[in-house]
Design a protein around this motif. Structure first.
Motif, PDB file in Angstrom:
ATOM      1  N   ALA A 105       0.848  -1.148   0.056  1.00  0.00           N
ATOM      2  CA  ALA A 105       0.041  -0.071   0.094  1.00  0.00           C
ATOM      3  C   ALA A 105       0.870   1.488   0.078  1.00  0.00           C
ATOM      4  N   PRO A 106       1.945   1.130   0.619  1.00  0.00           N
ATOM      5  CA  PRO A 106       2.754   2.547   0.777  1.00  0.00           C
ATOM      6  C   PRO A 106       3.596   3.085  -0.598  1.00  0.00           C
ATOM      7  N   PHE A 107       3.689   1.970  -1.489  1.00  0.00           N
ATOM      8  CA  PHE A 107       4.489   2.053  -2.607  1.00  0.00           C
ATOM      9  C   PHE A 107       3.702   2.362  -3.853  1.00  0.00           C
ATOM     10  N   SER A 108       4.572   2.666  -4.804  1.00  0.00           N
ATOM     11  CA  SER A 108       3.953   3.124  -6.291  1.00  0.00           C
ATOM     12  C   SER A 108       4.378   2.338  -7.435  1.00  0.00           C
ATOM     13  N   ARG A 109       5.444   1.946  -7.431  1.00  0.00           N
ATOM     14  CA  ARG A 109       5.833   1.239  -8.637  1.00  0.00           C
ATOM     15  C   ARG A 109       6.071  -0.445  -8.115  1.00  0.00           C
ATOM     16  N   VAL A 110       5.135  -1.060  -8.517  1.00  0.00           N
ATOM     17  CA  VAL A 110       5.156  -2.776  -7.964  1.00  0.00           C
ATOM     18  C   VAL A 110       5.682  -3.644  -8.867  1.00  0.00           C
ATOM     19  N   LEU A 111       6.343  -4.597  -8.566  1.00  0.00           N
ATOM     20  CA  LEU A 111       6.654  -5.649  -9.516  1.00  0.00           C
ATOM     21  C   LEU A 111       6.183  -6.830  -8.951  1.00  0.00           C
ATOM     22  N   PHE A 112       5.368  -7.534  -9.723  1.00  0.00           N
ATOM     23  CA  PHE A 112       4.788  -9.007  -8.992  1.00  0.00           C
ATOM     24  C   PHE A 112       5.530 -10.067  -9.837  1.00  0.00           C
ATOM     25  N   THR A 113       5.972 -10.904  -9.077  1.00  0.00           N
ATOM     26  CA  THR A 113       6.431 -12.223  -9.647  1.00  0.00           C
ATOM     27  C   THR A 113       5.745 -13.517  -9.031  1.00  0.00           C
ATOM     28  N   LEU A 114       4.504 -13.409  -8.960  1.00  0.00           N
ATOM     29  CA  LEU A 114       3.783 -14.368  -8.178  1.00  0.00           C
ATOM     30  C   LEU A 114       3.046 -15.483  -9.411  1.00  0.00           C
ATOM     31  N   GLY A 115       3.372 -15.129 -10.705  1.00  0.00           N
ATOM     32  CA  GLY A 115       2.521 -15.957 -11.492  1.00  0.00           C
ATOM     33  C   GLY A 115       1.238 -15.236 -12.171  1.00  0.00           C
ATOM     34  N   ARG A 116       0.211 -16.085 -12.294  1.00  0.00           N
ATOM     35  CA  ARG A 116      -1.120 -15.242 -12.794  1.00  0.00           C
ATOM     36  C   ARG A 116      -1.860 -14.688 -12.047  1.00  0.00           C
ATOM     37  N   GLU A 117      -1.752 -14.803 -10.486  1.00  0.00           N
ATOM     38  CA  GLU A 117      -2.805 -14.315  -9.554  1.00  0.00           C
ATOM     39  C   GLU A 117      -2.907 -12.900  -9.645  1.00  0.00           C
ATOM     40  N   PRO A 118      -1.917 -12.189  -9.930  1.00  0.00           N
ATOM     41  CA  PRO A 118      -2.349 -10.585  -9.957  1.00  0.00           C
ATOM     42  C   PRO A 118      -3.326 -10.396 -11.219  1.00  0.00           C
ATOM     43  N   LEU A 119      -3.197 -11.099 -12.137  1.00  0.00           N
ATOM     44  CA  LEU A 119      -4.119 -10.791 -13.394  1.00  0.00           C
ATOM     45  C   LEU A 119      -5.707 -10.737 -12.943  1.00  0.00           C
TER      46      LEU A 119
ATOM     47  N   PRO B 156      -4.731   0.454  -7.245  1.00  0.00           N
ATOM     48  CA  PRO B 156      -4.928   1.667  -6.709  1.00  0.00           C
ATOM     49  C   PRO B 156      -4.424   2.851  -7.672  1.00  0.00           C
ATOM     50  N   ALA B 157      -5.018   4.042  -7.413  1.00  0.00           N
ATOM     51  CA  ALA B 157      -4.785   5.297  -8.535  1.00  0.00           C
ATOM     52  C   ALA B 157      -3.343   5.412  -8.158  1.00  0.00           C
ATOM     53  N   HIS B 158      -2.836   5.432  -7.017  1.00  0.00           N
ATOM     54  CA  HIS B 158      -1.330   5.846  -6.884  1.00  0.00           C
ATOM     55  C   HIS B 158      -0.267   4.800  -7.333  1.00  0.00           C
ATOM     56  N   GLN B 159      -0.875   3.659  -7.857  1.00  0.00           N
ATOM     57  CA  GLN B 159       0.163   2.751  -7.963  1.00  0.00           C
ATOM     58  C   GLN B 159       0.339   2.486  -9.606  1.00  0.00           C
ATOM     59  N   HIS B 160       1.427   1.926 -10.085  1.00  0.00           N
ATOM     60  CA  HIS B 160       1.612   1.182 -11.439  1.00  0.00           C
ATOM     61  C   HIS B 160       2.355  -0.227 -11.214  1.00  0.00           C
TER      62      HIS B 160
ATOM     63  N   ALA C 128      14.442  -0.252 -15.714  1.00  0.00           N
ATOM     64  CA  ALA C 128      13.546   0.357 -16.634  1.00  0.00           C
ATOM     65  C   ALA C 128      12.205   0.584 -15.818  1.00  0.00           C
ATOM     66  N   GLY C 129      11.891  -0.496 -15.115  1.00  0.00           N
ATOM     67  CA  GLY C 129      10.843  -0.201 -14.292  1.00  0.00           C
ATOM     68  C   GLY C 129      10.613   0.706 -12.994  1.00  0.00           C
ATOM     69  N   CYS C 130      11.844   1.357 -12.616  1.00  0.00           N
ATOM     70  CA  CYS C 130      11.802   1.950 -11.506  1.00  0.00           C
ATOM     71  C   CYS C 130      11.068   1.587 -10.330  1.00  0.00           C
ATOM     72  N   PHE C 131      11.235   0.184 -10.013  1.00  0.00           N
ATOM     73  CA  PHE C 131      10.278  -0.246  -9.192  1.00  0.00           C
ATOM     74  C   PHE C 131      10.995   0.134  -7.653  1.00  0.00           C
ATOM     75  N   ASP C 132       9.698   0.183  -6.719  1.00  0.00           N
ATOM     76  CA  ASP C 132      10.153   0.644  -5.397  1.00  0.00           C
ATOM     77  C   ASP C 132       9.707  -0.547  -4.402  1.00  0.00           C
ATOM     78  N   VAL C 133       9.200  -1.606  -4.747  1.00  0.00           N
ATOM     79  CA  VAL C 133       8.751  -2.748  -4.101  1.00  0.00           C
ATOM     80  C   VAL C 133       8.565  -4.090  -4.974  1.00  0.00           C
ATOM     81  N   ILE C 134       9.040  -5.287  -4.629  1.00  0.00           N
ATOM     82  CA  ILE C 134       8.959  -6.615  -5.268  1.00  0.00           C
ATOM     83  C   ILE C 134       8.126  -7.345  -4.314  1.00  0.00           C
ATOM     84  N   VAL C 135       7.085  -8.101  -5.213  1.00  0.00           N
ATOM     85  CA  VAL C 135       6.234  -9.121  -4.506  1.00  0.00           C
ATOM     86  C   VAL C 135       6.639 -10.630  -5.009  1.00  0.00           C
ATOM     87  N   SER C 136       7.049 -11.452  -4.119  1.00  0.00           N
ATOM     88  CA  SER C 136       7.591 -12.759  -4.579  1.00  0.00           C
ATOM     89  C   SER C 136       7.083 -13.918  -3.576  1.00  0.00           C
TER      90      SER C 136
END
Length: 253
Positions: free
Chosen positions: A131-145, A152-156, A191-199
């Protein structure tokens, strides 16, 4: 007739094991990803219909060993496999021995000095952690789809998974298959300028490079805890040991 092996797979480790199986054995895939075409064993794609359906399949196909080499987070199929192997064999095929249940239990990753892991449980825990972050990389597979319309409006979000999928203004889907290199992960992160990773804590070396790059860049990792898996009669950490055990089983049945 010798008892057959049913290898439950879908991971790179399972494919290595499948390459060591002879034509009388079966490699089972859920249906996601590419079906290998260079195996000597049979390949079965699709579900079994729960534990009961799998138990019927084991009896019908004279399976003597189920080897669970599924992903560490595939808790449902592991539970079904353990239950199916506990079902007594039907009287119509008395020559088939009680089905054994073995498993490859890949060791989880362990946090290293400099890591910032935030341990989470389930999707709700993931959403709370990022929630506090804005640029998120998900590496969970299909679930986030399934949740792209709820970004959220503040996230990519950037979602990396095996299959291509349309993104939108606040989400990008990257279809890619490991193993991933340090150089490739560095380029993706920059390239993604991520500020948090989900794994997920999958273990193994094929996708571990992302954790090394997160450590280098000082990025937090929302790490999903592993689900509880059923105990197996024999459990292996090493793929090489698992392959050797399969060869011994096949030679003595």
């Amino acid at each position: 007739m010798s008892a057959r092996i049913l290898l439950l797979g879908g991971t790179g480790d399972a494919l290595r094991m499948a390459r060591a199986l002879g034509p009388e054995h079966v490699y089972s895939l859920a249906g996601l990803g590419r079906v290998p075409g260079d195996l000597a064993c049979s390949v079965r794609v699709g579900g079994f219909g729960g534990a009961e359906g799998l138990a019927r399949y084991l009896a019908d196909e004279r399976i003597g060993l189920v080897f669970d080499a599924t992903h560490p987070y595939a808790a449902r199929i592991s539970a079904n496999a353990a239950r199916a192997c506990a079902v007594p064999q039907v009287p119509q095929v008395p020559q088939v021995p009680q089905v054994q249940y073995w498993a490859l239990r890949r060791a989880p990753w362990q946090p290293q000095p400099g890591d910032d892991w935030r341990m989470v449980d389930g999707w709700a825990g993931v959403i709370e952690a990022i929630a506090p972050f804005s640029r998120v990389l998900f590496t969970l597979g299909r679930e986030p789809l399934a949740h792209l319309d709820a970004v959220p409006a503040h996230q990519h979000w950037t979602v990396r998974c095996l299959d291509a999928h349309a993104g939108h203004a606040r989400a990008r889907v990257v279809d890619a298959r490991g193993p991933f290199t340090l150089e490739g992960e560095r380029a993706l992160f920059e390239a993604g300028c991520f500020d948090v990773i989900v794994s997920k804590n999958s273990g193994g070396g094929a996708t571990e490079a992302k954790l090394a790059v997160a450590r280098e860049m000082g990025l937090p990792v929302a790490m999903m805890r592993r689900p509880a898996l059923p105990p197996a009669q024999r459990e292996f950490v090493s793929v090489q040991d698992a392959i050797a055990a399969l060869a011994t089983f096949s030679a003595h049945t």
